[in-house]
Design a protein around this motif. Structure first.
Motif, PDB file in Angstrom:
ATOM      1  N   UNK A  14       0.802  -1.075  -0.020  1.00 26.12           N
ATOM      2  CA  UNK A  14      -0.019  -0.014  -0.124  1.00 26.12           C
ATOM      3  C   UNK A  14       1.025   1.155   0.055  1.00 26.12           C
ATOM      4  N   UNK A  15       0.727   2.120  -1.149  1.00 26.65           N
ATOM      5  CA  UNK A  15       1.610   3.307  -1.012  1.00 26.65           C
ATOM      6  C   UNK A  15       0.805   4.407  -0.798  1.00 26.65           C
ATOM      7  N   UNK A  16       1.408   5.446  -0.307  1.00 29.94           N
ATOM      8  CA  UNK A  16       0.838   6.813  -0.030  1.00 29.94           C
ATOM      9  C   UNK A  16       1.077   7.837  -1.146  1.00 29.94           C
ATOM     10  N   UNK A  21       5.452  10.577  -5.310  1.00 33.62           N
ATOM     11  CA  UNK A  21       6.253  11.588  -5.829  1.00 33.62           C
ATOM     12  C   UNK A  21       7.569  11.269  -6.157  1.00 33.62           C
ATOM     13  N   UNK A  22       8.328  10.264  -5.701  1.00 35.97           N
ATOM     14  CA  UNK A  22       9.529   9.884  -5.757  1.00 35.97           C
ATOM     15  C   UNK A  22       9.669   8.761  -6.966  1.00 35.97           C
TER      16      UNK A  22
END
Length: 159
Positions: A14-16, A21-22
């Motif tokens: 699960x990513x935020x 953004x990177x």
């Protein structure tokens, strides 16, 4: 911050928004041909037959599975000029087995009573419609005024 969870063979990440953004630092891993979860085709990279291929539709595991495997193997490994020409006996055995289980292996030319009834109904409907159309055309042609000019057809010669 992302979270990682392992479920069986799957790794769920699960990513935020910040993670997106990177640029990714993921590295692709070379496929493992021995991976039991990897989808394989009918013929494995080793040249062997993949009896678990969904493309076989369960033929290798049904009541005639042994006969099917014998016939298919014979054909696959055939080296004759006419491929599979030495496999007639295996295919005959497979066909005889399948004829013993018509509910599992219906013949292509055999139809269920429901399919036959449906086709008969459709044929009679088509015949009725044809008869009605023929009758309508002949009636309209006889009712036309003989003094009216008929349109010329594409191949007709005009005088």
């Amino acid at each position: 911050m992302s979270s990682v969870r392992q479920e069986g063979k799957d790794r769920i990440i699960f990513v935020t928004k910040e993670d997106h953004e990177t640029p990714s630092s993921a590295e692709l891993v070379e496929e493992d041909p021995e991976d039991p979860y990897e989808e394989q085709g009918l013929i494995l990279p080793s040249g062997e037959i993949n009896w678990n291929c969904p493309c076989l539709g369960g033929m290798a595991s049904g009541p005639c599975g042994t006969e099917f495997k014998d016939a298919f193997s014979c054909f696959h490994y055939s080296t004759e000029e006419v491929k599979g020409s030495e496999c007639l006996e295996q295919f005959r055995a497979m066909q005889e087995c399948m004829q013993r289980y018509p509910e599992l292996y219906p013949q292509e030319d055999e139809k269920t009573p429901q399919e036959q009834s449906s086709e008969t109904d459709q044929t009679s409907q088509d015949s009725s419609a044809s008869a009605e159309m023929s009758g309508a055309n002949s009636t309209s042609a006889t009712e036309q005024d003989p003094n009216t000019t008929q349109p010329t057809t594409e191949g007709a010669v005009e005088s």
